[in-house]
Design a protein around this motif. Sequence first.
Motif, PDB file in Angstrom:
ATOM      1  N   ASP A 196       0.832  -1.193   0.000  1.00 49.16           N
ATOM      2  CA  ASP A 196       0.000   0.000   0.000  1.00 49.16           C
ATOM      3  C   ASP A 196       0.875   1.256   0.000  1.00 49.16           C
ATOM      4  OD1 ASP A 196      -2.730   1.330   0.569  1.00 49.16           O
ATOM      5  OD2 ASP A 196      -1.427   2.101   2.158  1.00 49.16           O
ATOM      6  N   ILE A 197       0.462   2.276  -0.767  1.00 48.60           N
ATOM      7  CA  ILE A 197       1.294   3.463  -0.910  1.00 48.60           C
ATOM      8  C   ILE A 197       1.468   4.200   0.414  1.00 48.60           C
ATOM      9  CG2 ILE A 197      -0.631   4.945  -1.615  1.00 48.60           C
ATOM     10  CD1 ILE A 197       1.335   6.372  -3.499  1.00 48.60           C
ATOM     11  N   LYS A 198       0.447   4.184   1.270  1.00 42.36           N
ATOM     12  CA  LYS A 198       0.584   4.848   2.565  1.00 42.36           C
ATOM     13  C   LYS A 198       1.616   4.132   3.425  1.00 42.36           C
ATOM     14  CE  LYS A 198      -4.158   6.638   2.570  1.00 42.36           C
ATOM     15  NZ  LYS A 198      -5.467   6.662   3.287  1.00 42.36           N
ATOM     16  N   GLU A 199       1.637   2.806   3.357  1.00 43.22           N
ATOM     17  CA  GLU A 199       2.644   2.036   4.092  1.00 43.22           C
ATOM     18  C   GLU A 199       4.032   2.327   3.538  1.00 43.22           C
ATOM     19  OE1 GLU A 199       3.852  -2.656   4.843  1.00 43.22           O
ATOM     20  OE2 GLU A 199       1.811  -2.148   4.203  1.00 43.22           O
ATOM     21  N   GLN A 200       4.155   2.434   2.217  1.00 46.76           N
ATOM     22  CA  GLN A 200       5.450   2.759   1.612  1.00 46.76           C
ATOM     23  C   GLN A 200       5.948   4.112   2.092  1.00 46.76           C
ATOM     24  OE1 GLN A 200       5.732   2.219  -2.725  1.00 46.76           O
ATOM     25  NE2 GLN A 200       3.804   1.099  -2.593  1.00 46.76           N
ATOM     26  N   MET A 201       5.069   5.124   2.085  1.00 42.99           N
ATOM     27  CA  MET A 201       5.476   6.458   2.524  1.00 42.99           C
ATOM     28  C   MET A 201       5.906   6.444   3.980  1.00 42.99           C
ATOM     29  SD  MET A 201       3.042   9.272   0.636  1.00 42.99           S
ATOM     30  CE  MET A 201       1.487   8.603   1.224  1.00 42.99           C
ATOM     31  N   ASP A 202       5.155   5.744   4.809  1.00 39.14           N
ATOM     32  CA  ASP A 202       5.470   5.699   6.236  1.00 39.14           C
ATOM     33  C   ASP A 202       6.869   5.142   6.475  1.00 39.14           C
ATOM     34  OD1 ASP A 202       4.841   5.793   9.106  1.00 39.14           O
ATOM     35  OD2 ASP A 202       4.856   3.606   8.958  1.00 39.14           O
ATOM     36  N   LYS A 203       7.220   4.065   5.758  1.00 45.55           N
ATOM     37  CA  LYS A 203       8.525   3.429   5.965  1.00 45.55           C
ATOM     38  C   LYS A 203       9.648   4.153   5.224  1.00 45.55           C
ATOM     39  CE  LYS A 203       6.686  -1.264   6.645  1.00 45.55           C
ATOM     40  NZ  LYS A 203       6.660  -2.648   6.101  1.00 45.55           N
ATOM     41  N   CYS A 204       9.357   4.629   4.034  1.00 47.52           N
ATOM     42  CA  CYS A 204      10.399   5.109   3.131  1.00 47.52           C
ATOM     43  C   CYS A 204      10.860   6.527   3.447  1.00 47.52           C
ATOM     44  CB  CYS A 204       9.873   5.034   1.701  1.00 47.52           C
ATOM     45  SG  CYS A 204      11.027   5.558   0.447  1.00 47.52           S
ATOM     46  N   LEU A 205       9.947   7.372   3.919  1.00 43.47           N
ATOM     47  CA  LEU A 205      10.250   8.796   4.019  1.00 43.47           C
ATOM     48  C   LEU A 205      10.837   9.207   5.360  1.00 43.47           C
ATOM     49  CD1 LEU A 205       7.143  10.305   2.174  1.00 43.47           C
ATOM     50  CD2 LEU A 205       9.367   9.640   1.237  1.00 43.47           C
ATOM     51  N   ARG A 206      10.942   8.316   6.273  1.00 39.43           N
ATOM     52  CA  ARG A 206      11.484   8.667   7.592  1.00 39.43           C
ATOM     53  C   ARG A 206      12.926   9.156   7.467  1.00 39.43           C
ATOM     54  NH1 ARG A 206       8.558   6.823  12.055  1.00 39.43           N
ATOM     55  NH2 ARG A 206       6.679   5.649  11.466  1.00 39.43           N
ATOM     56  N   GLY A 207      13.184  10.275   8.165  1.00 37.50           N
ATOM     57  CA  GLY A 207      14.534  10.822   8.188  1.00 37.50           C
ATOM     58  C   GLY A 207      14.971  11.516   6.916  1.00 37.50           C
ATOM     59  N   LYS A 208      14.029  11.896   6.055  1.00 32.69           N
ATOM     60  CA  LYS A 208      14.367  12.463   4.751  1.00 32.69           C
ATOM     61  C   LYS A 208      14.131  13.982   4.701  1.00 32.69           C
ATOM     62  CE  LYS A 208      15.332   8.559   2.525  1.00 32.69           C
ATOM     63  NZ  LYS A 208      15.217   7.581   3.609  1.00 32.69           N
ATOM     64  N   LEU A 217       6.579  19.877   8.132  1.00 31.16           N
ATOM     65  CA  LEU A 217       7.408  19.058   9.028  1.00 31.16           C
ATOM     66  C   LEU A 217       6.592  17.905   9.580  1.00 31.16           C
ATOM     67  CD1 LEU A 217       9.436  21.597  11.214  1.00 31.16           C
ATOM     68  CD2 LEU A 217      10.335  20.028   9.490  1.00 31.16           C
ATOM     69  N   ASP A 218       7.248  16.794   9.749  1.00 34.29           N
ATOM     70  CA  ASP A 218       6.670  15.639  10.431  1.00 34.29           C
ATOM     71  C   ASP A 218       7.660  15.244  11.528  1.00 34.29           C
ATOM     72  OD1 ASP A 218       5.795  13.074  11.242  1.00 34.29           O
ATOM     73  OD2 ASP A 218       4.836  12.750   9.297  1.00 34.29           O
ATOM     74  N   ILE A 219       7.406  15.701  12.735  1.00 34.04           N
ATOM     75  CA  ILE A 219       8.322  15.469  13.843  1.00 34.04           C
ATOM     76  C   ILE A 219       8.431  13.979  14.157  1.00 34.04           C
ATOM     77  CG2 ILE A 219       8.812  15.970  16.260  1.00 34.04           C
ATOM     78  CD1 ILE A 219       9.096  18.361  14.403  1.00 34.04           C
ATOM     79  N   ASP A 220       7.309  13.247  14.093  1.00 34.77           N
ATOM     80  CA  ASP A 220       7.327  11.819  14.419  1.00 34.77           C
ATOM     81  C   ASP A 220       8.243  11.042  13.478  1.00 34.77           C
ATOM     82  OD1 ASP A 220       5.509  12.503  16.321  1.00 34.77           O
ATOM     83  OD2 ASP A 220       3.781  11.562  15.350  1.00 34.77           O
ATOM     84  N   ARG A 221       8.287  11.438  12.222  1.00 35.85           N
ATOM     85  CA  ARG A 221       9.099  10.718  11.231  1.00 35.85           C
ATOM     86  C   ARG A 221      10.425  11.413  10.933  1.00 35.85           C
ATOM     87  NH1 ARG A 221       3.751  10.364   9.634  1.00 35.85           N
ATOM     88  NH2 ARG A 221       2.943   8.242   9.352  1.00 35.85           N
ATOM     89  N   ASN A 222      10.713  12.512  11.611  1.00 39.27           N
ATOM     90  CA  ASN A 222      11.937  13.284  11.344  1.00 39.27           C
ATOM     91  C   ASN A 222      12.031  13.611   9.862  1.00 39.27           C
ATOM     92  OD1 ASN A 222      14.349  14.580  12.019  1.00 39.27           O
ATOM     93  ND2 ASN A 222      15.580  12.758  11.581  1.00 39.27           N
ATOM     94  N   LEU A 223      10.943  14.151   9.340  1.00 41.87           N
ATOM     95  CA  LEU A 223      10.763  14.333   7.905  1.00 41.87           C
ATOM     96  C   LEU A 223      10.452  15.794   7.595  1.00 41.87           C
ATOM     97  CD1 LEU A 223      10.076  13.386   4.954  1.00 41.87           C
ATOM     98  CD2 LEU A 223       7.798  12.774   5.834  1.00 41.87           C
ATOM     99  N   GLN A 224      11.061  16.317   6.520  1.00 37.27           N
ATOM    100  CA  GLN A 224      10.791  17.689   6.095  1.00 37.27           C
ATOM    101  C   GLN A 224      10.525  17.734   4.602  1.00 37.27           C
ATOM    102  OE1 GLN A 224      13.592  20.822   7.222  1.00 37.27           O
ATOM    103  NE2 GLN A 224      13.282  21.802   5.236  1.00 37.27           N
ATOM    104  N   PHE A 225       9.449  18.448   4.220  1.00 36.03           N
ATOM    105  CA  PHE A 225       9.132  18.720   2.822  1.00 36.03           C
ATOM    106  C   PHE A 225       9.302  20.209   2.555  1.00 36.03           C
ATOM    107  CE2 PHE A 225       6.247  15.114   3.758  1.00 36.03           C
ATOM    108  CZ  PHE A 225       6.550  14.264   2.713  1.00 36.03           C
TER     109      PHE A 225
END
Length: 467
Positions: free
Chosen positions: A255-267, A308-316
């Motif tokens: 599932d694309i939402k599962e991919q984003m959750d795992k793939c985008l962390r720390g990016k 920002l996504d603080i939980d995933r350490n992610l920035q767009f």
Amino acid sequence: MIPPAIYIYKNQTTSVEKSRAVLINPRSNYCTGENLTIQLDMFDYNGNRKNHGGDFFIARIYSPELGASASGKIEDFHSGIYHVHFTLFWVGKVKMSIRLLHPSEALPSLWKARNQGYGNVDFTGTFLNRTHEVTTNCSFQIQTEEKLCEYIDERDGEYFCCIKPDHVPCEAFSYMMSVNNKHSYLSHLEQTLIEGSNIGKEMKSPFESIDVLQCNKSGTLVKEKCITGMQNPFPSGYFLQKLWNPLLCSLPSTDIKEQMDKCLRGKLIFFMGESTLRQWMTYMTENLKTTRFFNLDEKGYHGTIRALDIDRNLQFQWNRHGHPFLTESVYNVKSLNTISQQIDQHVGGPNTIIVITIGHHFRPFPLALFLRRVINARNAVERLLIRSPDTKVIVKSENIREFSVDAERLSDYNGYIQYLTTKHIFQGLNVGFIDAWDMTIAFASYSLHPNIDVVANQIRIFLSYIC
């Protein structure tokens, strides 16, 4: 690519109604993996056979009940005869659609209108003078005896200028907007060829549908994962159950939402370009429920967007590209950098991802402007990959759009030349290429901003490249 067509009357131009499509070597049924070829014999409105090529088509096969579709490849014999080649990728009843976007006689006119000058769009610049605002005309080229404010990037050869307001320094240039004017480089006869009613007419299909069977009982070919640096054929893939299937590689089935959750962390993800990439950012942030937007320093709808996504350490972050940026909304020019300038501001690294797209806003202007901008972007990517070879860079091509737009400025023919140019300039670099042109033709997404199914599939390819 520009046909040497000369005509005096509209009746001498290509007519869909008078022309015909013929299925070559028809059979009762076909097998997956086989080719289907359609011959087009083109005639003018007087019923005379055309003796030269250059007509601009888009073609697709599709099975609505399966959510399946794919683009066709056009072969021009330069004699009024064309072959349209399709690959049969799926089992089922398959239909066909071939549209004439522009007759060959219209293409020299579109080429002339595009490359004759910068008069298709008016730019209005705003200079701030303490508590007052002063507006003036701006462009890439201004014929005037008045004093100019010139904004020059000597390294990249970029130039923009405004008529200098009285008693205001050139550094006070702060905001801008644009509007398509009523100016035209075309004669009345040329304009009739690119009226909305004459764009995108559909050829009569030689069949209602064909039956495609699974004749080969061997197992499915296992393809490697999509990685940057891969070649990109045309067509580059097909839709099935509204999911995109690349020809040369495979996408994750999760599932694309599962991919984003795992793939985008720390990016750190930087989108550079126009609003079709802003769609990506909107889609991702809406599906990552803990992502929050923050924007403090921009005036106008087209300002820099950060999330920002603080939980995933992610920035767009989304930034528009530099001039030209076409919108009647006022936007800040102080943060307006070309894509090459933006890329040069990044150190890069294994957690840095840069996605770029250049296209729609350049269609009304001479091709030299677009060529320079894309070459400069490639040079910046080369510099980035030298200092940081583990940075991921993704290039998204532009897509087709509405037939009803002002064709002199925004025709898909102008976009097609830019699409081919972008593919050519970025070949040989270790970048991922997302063929939005192919995908939107296959999906019949005749919109500047493709629907959610197309956007989600573009992001699926993106995730495969970076994960």
